[in-house]
Design an enzyme around this catalytic site. Structure first.
Site, PDB file in Angstrom:
ATOM      1  N   GLU A 179      45.123  31.189  34.782  1.00 46.86           N
ATOM      2  CA  GLU A 179      44.184  31.810  35.716  1.00 46.86           C
ATOM      3  C   GLU A 179      44.499  33.299  35.885  1.00 46.86           C
ATOM      4  O   GLU A 179      43.592  34.139  35.898  1.00 46.86           O
ATOM      5  CB  GLU A 179      44.269  31.090  37.056  1.00 46.86           C
ATOM      6  CG  GLU A 179      43.365  31.609  38.142  1.00 46.86           C
ATOM      7  CD  GLU A 179      43.596  30.850  39.442  1.00 46.86           C
ATOM      8  OE1 GLU A 179      44.045  31.501  40.414  1.00 46.86           O
ATOM      9  OE2 GLU A 179      43.358  29.636  39.483  1.00 46.86           O
TER      10      GLU A 179
ATOM     11  N   LYS B 175      49.919  22.264  37.041  1.00 42.79           N
ATOM     12  CA  LYS B 175      49.220  23.202  37.918  1.00 42.79           C
ATOM     13  C   LYS B 175      49.821  24.605  37.806  1.00 42.79           C
ATOM     14  O   LYS B 175      49.103  25.611  37.876  1.00 42.79           O
ATOM     15  CB  LYS B 175      49.295  22.716  39.374  1.00 42.79           C
ATOM     16  CG  LYS B 175      48.665  23.656  40.414  1.00 42.79           C
ATOM     17  CD  LYS B 175      47.211  23.940  40.110  1.00 42.79           C
ATOM     18  CE  LYS B 175      46.422  24.556  41.246  1.00 42.79           C
ATOM     19  NZ  LYS B 175      47.060  25.489  42.136  1.00 42.79           N
TER      20      LYS B 175
END
Length: 344
Positions: A202, A195
Site C-alpha cells: 500500500e 497484513k
C-alpha cells in the site's frame, strides 16, 4: 439477512475501525458487548445495537464462557495494556482475537503466554478503513484451525462477500473463503504478517500515484518565470515543458479502463475534485509501523524490496528527516566547487 449462526462477542476498542466492526456485526444479528475508554464511543456503539459497558470487567461478566473477546485498539502499548486488563479475567476455553495492526512476533509471544492457561489466540489483519463498515473488511487470519473455525461466523459477517469482485477466471466449484474476503493464512502471527506486507505494498502504490501526479503538476516548468534552476540546471529543452494539466480530470480519466485504476485512485480523484490544491492536507506523512516491519522482514529474508523501501523513506523525508542530510550535501558542494549554498 441475519447470519444463521449468531455469536455473542465482546469488543474492546471502538475507534474508527472498531465501531465499523460493531455496526456490521450487530446488523447481521450477532450480540456485541462493547467497551472503550471513551464513554461517547460506547454510547455510539449502543445506538447501533451493541450492549455498551464502561469497563473490561463488566464486558467479561456479560459474556458466558467460553468467551470470544476481540481487541481493536492501536498496536503496541495500547494493545499490551488492553490485554493486561483482559487476560486475568479470562478462563480456559476463552478466546482472544487481536484485530489491530500488531507486529506478528508480538502475536506469537502473547499467544504462548495465554496458551499456558488454556486461552486461545487469533490474529486478524483488517483492511478496509472507515469504508469497511459498509463495503466489508478484508480479513487476514492467523491461529489454530480450531480457533479460526470457531469465529468463522464473525469473519463471514465482517468480510465483503462474493459480490465485492468478479470471480477470477479459472476458479470453479464452491467459492473459497478468500473469495468471500477472509482467509486463514496460517498459525498465530500469519494473519498480521500478511497484513504487514499488504500495508507495505500500500505504501508503494500510494507513493507511485503521488509521484506521478506530482510530475504532471510540474510539467509547466518551461513556462514559469523565476523558477529556481538549481545552479542553472533545469530542463535541457524548456519548451518541452509547457503543459498545464487538470489533475482532477486526469485522475477521473484513469479510473475508467486504465490499468492503474483502483480504490486508492478513486479516493485520490475524490480529493482532487474537492480541492485541486489539496490545501487542507499536511505535507507530513506518518507511518504506522507496517511498512518498516515489511522492509525489516525483506532484509532478514534477503528479499529485494526496493520500491517498498523507497516509499517508506519518502515518508521519513516528508517529516523533515532529510533536511540535515541535504545541508551536508550543500556544505560539500560549496566546499569542493564553491557552489552557492547559503541558507536564505
Amino acid at each position: 439477512m441475519a447470519t444463521e449462526r449468531p455469536m455473542r462477542i465482546g469488543m474492546v476498542g471502538l475507534g474508527r475501525m472498531g465501531s465499523g466492526l460493531v455496526a456490521r456485526l450487530t446488523r447481521d444479528g450477532h450480540e456485541v458487548v462493547a467497551t472503550d475508554l471513551d464513554p461517547e464511543a460506547v454510547a455510539r456503539a449502543a445506538e447501533v445495537g451493541a450492549r455498551g459497558v464502561a469497563t473490561t470487567e463488566e464486558l467479561v461478566e456479560e459474556l458466558v464462557p467460553p468467551r470470544v473477546v476481540w481487541l481493536m485498539v492501536p498496536a503496541g502499548a495500547a494493545t499490551e495494556e488492553a490485554l493486561a486488563r483482559l487476560a486475568p479475567l479470562l478462563v480456559a476455553g476463552d478466546l482472544v482475537v487481536d484485530g489491530g495492526n500488531t507486529f506478528h512476533a508480538d502475536d506469537q509471544r502473547r499467544a504462548a503466554a495465554l496458551a499456558g492457561r488454556g486461552i486461545g489466540y487469533v490474529d486478524v489483519g483488517v483492511s478496509g478503513g472507515v469504508w469497511g463498515r459498509d463495503r466489508g473488511f478484508c480479513l487476514m487470519v492467523g491461529g489454530s484451525e480450531l480457533d479460526v473455525r470457531r469465529i468463522e461466523p464473525l469473519l463471514r459477517t465482517l468480510a465483503p462477500g462474493l459480490d465485492a469482485a468478479p470471480r477470477t477466471p479459472g476458479r470453479s466449484g464452491a467459492p473459497a473463503p478468500e473469495e468471500h474476503g477472509f482467509l486463514h493464512c496460517g498459525p498465530v502471527g500469519a494473519g498480521h504478517f500478511v497484513k504487514m506486507v499488504h500495508n507495505g505494498i500500500e505504501y508503494a502504490l500510494m507513493a507511485a500515484y503521488a509521484e506521478g501526479l506530482s510530475i504532471l503538476r510540474h510539467a509547466a516548468l518551461g513556462r514559469e518565470d523565476g523558477v529556481d534552476r538549481d545552479d542553472t540546471v533545469g530542463p535541457e529543452y524548456p519548451e518541452r515543458y509547457g503543459y498545464r494539466f487538470d489533475l482532477s480530470a486526469i485522475a477521473e480519466l484513469w479510473r475508467r479502463g486504465s490499468v492503474v485504476s483502483g480504490w486508492l485512485l478513486d479516493l485520490t480523484a475524490a480529493a482532487l475534485l474537492a480541492d485541486p490544491e489539496l490545501a487542507g492536507y499536511a505535507e507530513r506523512v506518518v507511518d504506522s509501523g507496517e511498512g518498516r516491519w515489511t522492509v525489516i522482514a525483506a532484509i532478514e529474508e534477503g528479499v529485494p524490496a526496493d520500491v517498498i523501501a523507497a516509499a517508506l523513506f519518502a515518508r521519513f523525508a516528508s517529516r523533515g528527516r532529510g533536511a540535515y542530510a541535504a545541508r551536508i550535501l550543500s556544505a560539500m558542494r560549496h566546499g569542493f566547487g564553491g557552489h552557492p549554498s547559503v541558507a536564505g
